[in-house]
Write a protein that holds these residues in place. Sequence first.
Motif, PDB file in Angstrom:
ATOM      1  N   ALA A   1       0.816  -1.213   0.000  1.00 37.43           N
ATOM      2  CA  ALA A   1       0.000   0.000   0.000  1.00 37.43           C
ATOM      3  C   ALA A   1       0.847   1.260   0.000  1.00 37.43           C
ATOM      4  O   ALA A   1       0.343   2.339  -0.360  1.00 37.43           O
ATOM      5  N   ILE A   2       2.126   1.183   0.370  1.00 37.61           N
ATOM      6  CA  ILE A   2       2.954   2.395   0.383  1.00 37.61           C
ATOM      7  C   ILE A   2       3.553   2.681  -0.998  1.00 37.61           C
ATOM      8  O   ILE A   2       4.166   3.728  -1.186  1.00 37.61           O
ATOM      9  N   LEU A   3       3.377   1.752  -1.954  1.00 36.78           N
ATOM     10  CA  LEU A   3       3.906   1.964  -3.299  1.00 36.78           C
ATOM     11  C   LEU A   3       2.928   2.791  -4.126  1.00 36.78           C
ATOM     12  O   LEU A   3       1.792   2.387  -4.347  1.00 36.78           O
ATOM     13  N   ASP A   4       3.383   3.948  -4.595  1.00 35.71           N
ATOM     14  CA  ASP A   4       2.521   4.768  -5.451  1.00 35.71           C
ATOM     15  C   ASP A   4       2.722   4.457  -6.925  1.00 35.71           C
ATOM     16  O   ASP A   4       2.001   4.959  -7.784  1.00 35.71           O
ATOM     17  N   GLU A   5       3.727   3.628  -7.245  1.00 38.05           N
ATOM     18  CA  GLU A   5       3.936   3.149  -8.603  1.00 38.05           C
ATOM     19  C   GLU A   5       4.746   1.861  -8.530  1.00 38.05           C
ATOM     20  O   GLU A   5       5.321   1.525  -7.488  1.00 38.05           O
ATOM     21  N   PRO A   6       4.815   1.089  -9.622  1.00 40.12           N
ATOM     22  CA  PRO A   6       5.517  -0.196  -9.575  1.00 40.12           C
ATOM     23  C   PRO A   6       6.988  -0.030  -9.195  1.00 40.12           C
ATOM     24  O   PRO A   6       7.624   0.980  -9.500  1.00 40.12           O
ATOM     25  N   ALA A   7       7.524  -1.059  -8.526  1.00 39.08           N
ATOM     26  CA  ALA A   7       8.892  -1.004  -8.015  1.00 39.08           C
ATOM     27  C   ALA A   7       9.591  -2.340  -8.196  1.00 39.08           C
ATOM     28  O   ALA A   7       8.948  -3.393  -8.362  1.00 39.08           O
ATOM     29  N   VAL A   8      10.901  -2.286  -8.144  1.00 39.20           N
ATOM     30  CA  VAL A   8      11.694  -3.496  -7.951  1.00 39.20           C
ATOM     31  C   VAL A   8      11.628  -3.809  -6.462  1.00 39.20           C
ATOM     32  O   VAL A   8      11.995  -2.974  -5.625  1.00 39.20           O
ATOM     33  N   VAL A   9      11.131  -4.976  -6.108  1.00 38.28           N
ATOM     34  CA  VAL A   9      10.912  -5.332  -4.708  1.00 38.28           C
ATOM     35  C   VAL A   9      11.969  -6.343  -4.281  1.00 38.28           C
ATOM     36  O   VAL A   9      12.114  -7.403  -4.900  1.00 38.28           O
ATOM     37  N   ILE A  10      12.688  -6.001  -3.228  1.00 35.47           N
ATOM     38  CA  ILE A  10      13.793  -6.814  -2.738  1.00 35.47           C
ATOM     39  C   ILE A  10      13.536  -7.154  -1.275  1.00 35.47           C
ATOM     40  O   ILE A  10      13.337  -6.257  -0.449  1.00 35.47           O
ATOM     41  N   GLY A  11      13.505  -8.438  -0.950  1.00 34.48           N
ATOM     42  CA  GLY A  11      13.253  -8.846   0.419  1.00 34.48           C
ATOM     43  C   GLY A  11      14.303  -9.811   0.921  1.00 34.48           C
ATOM     44  O   GLY A  11      14.919 -10.547   0.149  1.00 34.48           O
ATOM     45  N   HIS A  12      14.499  -9.809   2.234  1.00 36.85           N
ATOM     46  CA  HIS A  12      15.471 -10.698   2.876  1.00 36.85           C
ATOM     47  C   HIS A  12      14.753 -11.570   3.906  1.00 36.85           C
ATOM     48  O   HIS A  12      13.993 -11.068   4.730  1.00 36.85           O
ATOM     49  N   SER A  13      14.959 -12.889   3.836  1.00 39.50           N
ATOM     50  CA  SER A  13      14.400 -13.842   4.792  1.00 39.50           C
ATOM     51  C   SER A  13      12.865 -13.752   4.783  1.00 39.50           C
ATOM     52  O   SER A  13      12.254 -13.985   3.747  1.00 39.50           O
ATOM     53  N   PHE A  14      12.222 -13.398   5.908  1.00 39.84           N
ATOM     54  CA  PHE A  14      10.767 -13.237   5.875  1.00 39.84           C
ATOM     55  C   PHE A  14      10.378 -12.132   4.900  1.00 39.84           C
ATOM     56  O   PHE A  14       9.331 -12.195   4.255  1.00 39.84           O
ATOM     57  N   GLY A  15      11.238 -11.119   4.767  1.00 42.03           N
ATOM     58  CA  GLY A  15      10.981 -10.081   3.783  1.00 42.03           C
ATOM     59  C   GLY A  15      10.964 -10.621   2.369  1.00 42.03           C
ATOM     60  O   GLY A  15      10.224 -10.130   1.512  1.00 42.03           O
ATOM     61  N   ALA A  16      11.777 -11.667   2.099  1.00 41.59           N
ATOM     62  CA  ALA A  16      11.751 -12.315   0.777  1.00 41.59           C
ATOM     63  C   ALA A  16      10.435 -13.050   0.569  1.00 41.59           C
ATOM     64  O   ALA A  16       9.885 -13.059  -0.538  1.00 41.59           O
ATOM     65  N   MET A  17       9.921 -13.665   1.622  1.00 42.51           N
ATOM     66  CA  MET A  17       8.625 -14.337   1.538  1.00 42.51           C
ATOM     67  C   MET A  17       7.536 -13.324   1.197  1.00 42.51           C
ATOM     68  O   MET A  17       6.664 -13.578   0.347  1.00 42.51           O
ATOM     69  N   ILE A  18       7.586 -12.166   1.850  1.00 42.40           N
ATOM     70  CA  ILE A  18       6.623 -11.102   1.567  1.00 42.40           C
ATOM     71  C   ILE A  18       6.784 -10.603   0.129  1.00 42.40           C
ATOM     72  O   ILE A  18       5.803 -10.412  -0.596  1.00 42.40           O
ATOM     73  N   ALA A  19       8.031 -10.393  -0.301  1.00 41.06           N
ATOM     74  CA  ALA A  19       8.288  -9.885  -1.646  1.00 41.06           C
ATOM     75  C   ALA A  19       7.749 -10.826  -2.712  1.00 41.06           C
ATOM     76  O   ALA A  19       7.143 -10.393  -3.701  1.00 41.06           O
ATOM     77  N   LEU A  20       7.949 -12.132  -2.534  1.00 40.79           N
ATOM     78  CA  LEU A  20       7.450 -13.101  -3.510  1.00 40.79           C
ATOM     79  C   LEU A  20       5.929 -13.174  -3.495  1.00 40.79           C
ATOM     80  O   LEU A  20       5.289 -13.317  -4.550  1.00 40.79           O
TER      81      LEU A  20
END
Length: 264
Positions: free
Chosen positions: A85-104
């Motif tokens: 919801a904080i993205l106002d336009e498309p982005a390259v999303v990079i996550g680490h560990s649980f953040g990677a799970m969220i990113a995928l």
Amino acid sequence: MTWTTQPRSRSGQLAAIIKGTGPKVLLIHGVGLRAEAWTAQVDALAKDCHVTAVDMPGHGESSRLSEGPQGTGPGLAGYTDAIVAILDEPAVVIGHSFGAMIALDMATRHPGKVVAVAALNAIFQRDTAAKADVRARAESLDGVTVADPTSTLNRWFGSDTSAERDACQGWLCEVNARGYRDAYRVFASRDGPSEEALRSLHCPALFLTGADEPNSTPDMSRRMAALAPKGRAEILPGAAHMLPMTHAAQVNEILKHFIQDIAK
């Protein structure tokens, strides 16, 4: 390097470090940490990109998510939807560990907001022993007292002292106990993206982990990359779980090239 607390911008209940101009990049840290865990990546990528390093809900300066039905705590979709919801336009999303799970999960369920995804130290189809271990750790958290971080730090860094270990120790000791429990329970209850989700992932996807990583193993990254239509895996020699901090220069170069390749 040092990982000093940096100023935040707020978007609703979430706080984030925001720097630079250019293509949008979103960074999502792992359980128990905060946006400063990405300090080296923010500094490097913000030279050419607009970088947002978010505090995961219940971490850093971000508020916790609401409880699920009957006080069950938030699910993975709650974390993903709050952050996208904080993205106002498309982005390259990079996550680490649980953040990677969220990113995928974000790339799968919100493809219009994700230009490409990089999953660092992502789990995929844990074996029976690993599932039992992570669930036992989740069940030991009471959401009131801050868990002793020693065993976590030993898994991440071994017994050697370092500035990276000291920084993580500080964050793990300061994290909101309930926010940490909520996130860890979700992380423990999920087994990474499904094979079907990976096959449906049509944006460029990078799966990066350390050669010495015992939990988010090289084999996991290779298998996910093989399933994703535009997936590729990279394995960093000598690195383990906290490679964004311990191997920042190598990680930064890999991520820079990944972002540059997308722009071509």
